[in-house]
Design a protein around this motif. Sequence first.
Motif, PDB file in Angstrom:
ATOM      1  N   ASN A 106       4.380  -8.773  -3.079  1.00  9.39           N
ATOM      2  CA  ASN A 106       3.992  -9.829  -4.016  1.00  9.39           C
ATOM      3  C   ASN A 106       5.235 -10.607  -4.444  1.00  9.39           C
ATOM      4  OD1 ASN A 106       5.304  -8.083  -5.770  1.00  9.39           O
ATOM      5  ND2 ASN A 106       3.386  -7.213  -6.564  1.00  9.39           N
ATOM      6  N   ALA A 107       5.082 -11.482  -5.432  1.00  8.18           N
ATOM      7  CA  ALA A 107       6.216 -12.315  -5.851  1.00  8.18           C
ATOM      8  C   ALA A 107       7.381 -11.467  -6.342  1.00  8.18           C
ATOM      9  CB  ALA A 107       5.765 -13.286  -6.937  1.00  8.18           C
ATOM     10  N   ALA A 108       7.072 -10.396  -7.080  1.00  6.74           N
ATOM     11  CA  ALA A 108       8.140  -9.540  -7.598  1.00  6.74           C
ATOM     12  C   ALA A 108       8.905  -8.871  -6.461  1.00  6.74           C
ATOM     13  CB  ALA A 108       7.550  -8.500  -8.543  1.00  6.74           C
ATOM     14  N   LYS A 109       8.185  -8.373  -5.467  1.00 15.25           N
ATOM     15  CA  LYS A 109       8.847  -7.729  -4.328  1.00 15.25           C
ATOM     16  C   LYS A 109       9.644  -8.754  -3.516  1.00 15.25           C
ATOM     17  CE  LYS A 109       7.510  -3.451  -4.830  1.00 15.25           C
ATOM     18  NZ  LYS A 109       8.451  -2.539  -5.495  1.00 15.25           N
ATOM     19  N   LEU A 110       9.077  -9.936  -3.324  1.00 15.64           N
ATOM     20  CA  LEU A 110       9.775 -10.963  -2.544  1.00 15.64           C
ATOM     21  C   LEU A 110      11.093 -11.357  -3.206  1.00 15.64           C
ATOM     22  CD1 LEU A 110       6.692 -13.108  -1.522  1.00 15.64           C
ATOM     23  CD2 LEU A 110       8.269 -11.997   0.073  1.00 15.64           C
ATOM     24  N   SER A 111      11.147 -11.322  -4.530  1.00  9.82           N
ATOM     25  CA  SER A 111      12.384 -11.667  -5.228  1.00  9.82           C
ATOM     26  C   SER A 111      13.480 -10.646  -4.964  1.00  9.82           C
ATOM     27  CB  SER A 111      12.128 -11.778  -6.731  1.00  9.82           C
ATOM     28  OG  SER A 111      11.881 -10.502  -7.309  1.00  9.82           O
ATOM     29  N   ARG A 112      13.096  -9.441  -4.519  1.00  7.41           N
ATOM     30  CA  ARG A 112      14.075  -8.388  -4.247  1.00  7.41           C
ATOM     31  C   ARG A 112      14.589  -8.427  -2.795  1.00  7.41           C
ATOM     32  NH1 ARG A 112      14.541  -4.774  -8.294  1.00  7.41           N
ATOM     33  NH2 ARG A 112      12.937  -4.790  -9.923  1.00  7.41           N
ATOM     34  N   LEU A 172      -1.611  -6.997   2.922  1.00 13.88           N
ATOM     35  CA  LEU A 172      -0.394  -6.404   2.365  1.00 13.88           C
ATOM     36  C   LEU A 172       0.501  -7.450   1.707  1.00 13.88           C
ATOM     37  CD1 LEU A 172       0.526  -3.938   5.261  1.00 13.88           C
ATOM     38  CD2 LEU A 172      -0.118  -3.291   2.929  1.00 13.88           C
ATOM     39  N   ILE A 173       0.284  -8.734   2.020  1.00 14.09           N
ATOM     40  CA  ILE A 173       1.155  -9.803   1.524  1.00 14.09           C
ATOM     41  C   ILE A 173       0.375 -10.784   0.651  1.00 14.09           C
ATOM     42  CG2 ILE A 173       2.613 -11.753   2.196  1.00 14.09           C
ATOM     43  CD1 ILE A 173       3.256 -10.313   4.782  1.00 14.09           C
ATOM     44  N   ASP A 174       0.961 -11.149  -0.491  1.00 15.07           N
ATOM     45  CA  ASP A 174       0.466 -12.262  -1.296  1.00 15.07           C
ATOM     46  C   ASP A 174       0.967 -13.529  -0.607  1.00 15.07           C
ATOM     47  OD1 ASP A 174       0.236 -14.393  -3.098  1.00 15.07           O
ATOM     48  OD2 ASP A 174       0.631 -13.147  -4.857  1.00 15.07           O
ATOM     49  N   GLU A 175       0.079 -14.205   0.106  1.00 16.49           N
ATOM     50  CA  GLU A 175       0.506 -15.313   0.953  1.00 16.49           C
ATOM     51  C   GLU A 175       0.983 -16.525   0.152  1.00 16.49           C
ATOM     52  OE1 GLU A 175      -1.961 -14.363   5.045  1.00 16.49           O
ATOM     53  OE2 GLU A 175      -2.792 -15.845   3.663  1.00 16.49           O
ATOM     54  N   ALA A 233       2.846  -0.452   7.800  1.00 18.10           N
ATOM     55  CA  ALA A 233       2.175   0.530   6.949  1.00 18.10           C
ATOM     56  C   ALA A 233       0.675   0.243   6.905  1.00 18.10           C
ATOM     57  CB  ALA A 233       2.744   0.493   5.535  1.00 18.10           C
ATOM     58  N   PRO A 234      -0.159   1.271   6.690  1.00 26.12           N
ATOM     59  CA  PRO A 234      -1.599   1.033   6.552  1.00 26.12           C
ATOM     60  C   PRO A 234      -1.915   0.309   5.252  1.00 26.12           C
ATOM     61  CG  PRO A 234      -1.069   3.324   6.082  1.00 26.12           C
ATOM     62  CD  PRO A 234       0.184   2.702   6.610  1.00 26.12           C
ATOM     63  N   THR A 291      -2.069  -5.065  -2.519  1.00 26.83           N
ATOM     64  CA  THR A 291      -0.996  -5.912  -2.010  1.00 26.83           C
ATOM     65  C   THR A 291       0.339  -5.199  -2.192  1.00 26.83           C
ATOM     66  OG1 THR A 291      -2.239  -7.907  -2.564  1.00 26.83           O
ATOM     67  CG2 THR A 291       0.136  -8.155  -2.251  1.00 26.83           C
ATOM     68  N   LEU A 292       1.120  -5.157  -1.146  1.00 32.58           N
ATOM     69  CA  LEU A 292       2.423  -4.501  -1.205  1.00 32.58           C
ATOM     70  C   LEU A 292       3.543  -5.496  -1.488  1.00 32.58           C
ATOM     71  CD1 LEU A 292       4.141  -1.921  -0.745  1.00 32.58           C
ATOM     72  CD2 LEU A 292       4.237  -2.557   1.678  1.00 32.58           C
TER      73      LEU A 292
END
Length: 348
Positions: free
Chosen positions: A242-248, A263-266, A233-234, A239-240
């Motif tokens: 993040n920690a909340a998304k990674l938990s999913r 796009l990523i919280d490293e 995605a562009p 940030t697309l």
Amino acid sequence: MSGSAKPRVLHIGDPVEHNHELYNRLATEFDFVRPATDEREREPFMKALKEKKWGDFHAIFRPFWNNGGEMGQWDHELISLLPSSVKVFASAGAGYNWADVDVLADHGILYCNGAAASSEAVADMAIYHIISVFRNLQWSQLAARSCDPDQFLEAHKFATMTACNPRDKILGIVGLGNIGYTIAKKAYACFGMQIHYQDLYRKTPEQESAVGATFHQSLDEMLGVADCIVLAAPFSGETLINAAKLSRFKRGSRLVNIARGGLIDEDALVAALEDGHLFAAGLDVHANEPHVHPRLAGMRQVNVTSHNAGGAIDTRIGFERLAMENIERVLTGKDAITPVNKHLLKVN
């Protein structure tokens, strides 16, 4: 464009390298003006725009991603200085985080990128990273390069216990545009992967059927079922992942990014990899380029490359040609090939 004067094109960057025949033909139709290198620095560039040094030009042409951008971010401060005659800005590169395309649209300027020219190369790099994160090839590569027999034997014996084939696994693609769809076609044909995707726009039934694709309205829903997520995605500045998304993410799944590092919280990615929620990652792009996150670089389950996804000579030739073709079409009253912000223009 008045009288018999040719439309003027502001060519920012180095001279064309590949498509000379096309450039020479367009030079009979349009008046190309190319600022010198020192004039492309932000302050001299803005000064020249204020003084109308290049007159009322009608298009901006940037044929290379690695030069012609010396003036920095194309934001309101810079864009507001452009003459009202400008109709189109065509640039190399798939990404456009360096240009505020919404501000360009506010000024009636269509922005065209080069995504179509890089789709094949970027998709190939995505496939490389997909193979790597499923087979845990980074461990094997690092051990072999160490020239240490113990590391070699350890990888030889034990890396296989962490590797699996991608066949029949669910590949979740975020963004099924030119690049994302090319990835889907390759992964479906090569490995028989199950293609799932999330995008603002759904593909036609025919396009979905061609790659056996399943559409998800919700990103969170797709994250929970995919064995590997690919970001295609562009980057709009937010940030697309993040920690909340990674938990999913599905536990033990994988993440590949061939889009933009931002796009990523490293730091959150490091944590997800360290606690085992994510098994592996493949990263061609990085949040703080040219610096790679040191903890990610040190992980043997993280495959990293140097933002080379689109870096094939075929791409460079295509970027150059596509930018010229977009300009020619727009200035002759035809539809652009790869418009980015057309939907934001007040008059399409």
